[in-house]
Design a protein around this motif. Structure first.
Motif, PDB file in Angstrom:
ATOM      1  N   THR A 116       0.815  -1.207  -0.015  1.00 20.00           N
ATOM      2  CA  THR A 116       0.145  -0.216  -0.085  1.00 20.00           C
ATOM      3  C   THR A 116       0.884   1.272  -0.069  1.00 20.00           C
ATOM      4  OG1 THR A 116      -0.039  -0.098   2.405  1.00 20.00           O
ATOM      5  CG2 THR A 116      -1.797  -1.268   1.116  1.00 20.00           C
ATOM      6  N   HIS A 136       1.183   2.638  -3.499  1.00 16.57           N
ATOM      7  CA  HIS A 136      -0.158   3.344  -3.998  1.00 16.57           C
ATOM      8  C   HIS A 136      -0.183   4.711  -3.266  1.00 16.57           C
ATOM      9  CE1 HIS A 136      -2.101   0.400  -6.431  1.00 16.57           C
ATOM     10  NE2 HIS A 136      -1.742  -0.560  -5.359  1.00 16.57           N
ATOM     11  N   ARG A 170      -2.141   4.652 -11.433  1.00 20.03           N
ATOM     12  CA  ARG A 170      -1.644   3.900 -10.122  1.00 20.03           C
ATOM     13  C   ARG A 170      -1.954   2.323 -10.674  1.00 20.03           C
ATOM     14  NH1 ARG A 170      -4.520   7.157  -7.199  1.00 20.03           N
ATOM     15  NH2 ARG A 170      -6.289   5.686  -6.777  1.00 20.03           N
ATOM     16  N   THR A 209       0.012  -1.549  -9.819  1.00 22.33           N
ATOM     17  CA  THR A 209      -0.485  -2.636  -9.493  1.00 22.33           C
ATOM     18  C   THR A 209      -0.270  -3.694 -10.575  1.00 22.33           C
ATOM     19  OG1 THR A 209      -2.681  -1.531  -8.481  1.00 22.33           O
ATOM     20  CG2 THR A 209      -2.615  -3.688  -9.196  1.00 22.33           C
TER      21      THR A 209
END
Length: 317
Positions: A212, A215, A228, A233
């Motif tokens: 995380t 991100h 993103r 990802t």
């Protein structure tokens, strides 16, 4: 006194007249220790050899002979069975149908699995909502092939649920599994419906493994959702996507039960695939030589896919 003839010992030391003792283990003991791991895996190796290697070698041998099994004295014919199979229009049709079937199934499995995995991984939904959707999405994976085939045959019947629902919207239905123009698409749809949960669960696990922090850093830099996903990802889950795609190609290329229980390869060979072609040659026409040649061709194609899968796994590791 002659000091040279006496044994002089230093305090705290013991001198042995037998010389230094060797600490290296004997050769038989070393060999026995090296054979211990093979003893543990020997039952599995024997079972694999008996149930896999021996049948493959037998089928490969049958493919070079004629009148096998049904005749006591088979005749060696070389590559004649392979020429017969590769020049058979039905086999070429089955090969084309197999390509369409596995390509569409794998691509849509990937798209649906990734879409549902992203939906279940979003923070916009609560935990209870995610749990409910997970149960609903994974239901097709819980049914056996026999149940799936029977249920969809009833639903796609001319007087089934699908045509009834289409009629309520003013759309004319069809005999989905008995019409050559719609049979292959219908069987492919059923296979997609029954197989996408495996992609969804695997990709969901991969998405939850993306840090995380990355991100959050991309969000601070002003990256939008699509950026993103594209640059954070996707690179992290790409090895999983490639591995799952190759594995799904292998599984789908061997699909037999679903097609056999829905259309049987018909109508007019519209859903004939390599697996049903091989089965018919062996157990309908009793031409085991041709069936063996077709099975070897399928084996070679599957081994090529398996090679890419193992290679991808090594790169991933």
């Amino acid at each position: 006194m002659n000091l040279s003839s006496t044994n002089v010992h230093r305090p705290g030391t013991i001198r042995s007249s037998a010389g230094p003792r060797s600490t290296r283990p004997k050769a038989p003991a070393v060999r026995a220790r090296k054979l211990v791991p093979f003893a543990f895996v020997s039952p599995t190796l024997a079972l694999i050899t008996l149930l896999t290697v021996v049948p493959i070698l037998m089928v490969a041998g049958y493919s070079f002979m004629d009148n096998v099994i049904v005749e006591p004295n088979p005749v060696f014919v070389g590559f004649a069975n392979y020429v017969k199979v590769l020049s058979d229009p039905t086999f070429l049709t089955a090969l084309g149908n197999t390509f369409v079937f596995i390509t569409l199934s794998t691509v849509v499995h990937l798209v649906l699995g990734l879409a549902f995995a992203l939906l279940l991984n979003t923070p916009l939904l609560g935990n209870v909502t995610k749990a409910i959707f997970r149960v609903i999405y994974i239901l097709p994976w819980l049914f056996t092939i026999a149940v799936i085939a029977i249920v969809w045959r009833l639903m796609l019947d001319p007087s089934g649920v699908v045509n009834y629902l289409l009629g309520t919207f003013g759309i004319q239905g069809a005999d989905w599994l008995s019409t050559p123009e719609t049979a292959l698409g219908s069987v492919t749809f059923i296979n997609i419906w029954s197989g996408y949960p495996f992609f969804m669960i695997s990709l969901l696990a991969a998405l939850q493994g993306v840090p995380t922090v990355l991100h959050e850093a991309a969000r601070v830099d002003g990256a939008g959702w699509w950026q993103r996903f594209l640059y954070v990802t996707l690179p992290h889950i790409r090895p999983v996507i490639i591995s799952m795609a190759v594995l799904d190609l292998i599984w789908t290329s061997q699909q037999f039960a679903l097609i056999w229980m829905t259309t049987g390869g018909g109508p007019l060979n519209a859903t004939e695939v390599v697996s049903t072609y091989t089965y018919k040659q062996a157990f309908s026409n009793f031409d085991f030589s041709t069936a063996s040649a077709a099975a070897v061709i399928v084996l070679l194609l599957t081994m090529a896919l398996a090679f890419f899968y193992v290679r991808q796994q090594k790169v991933r590791d």
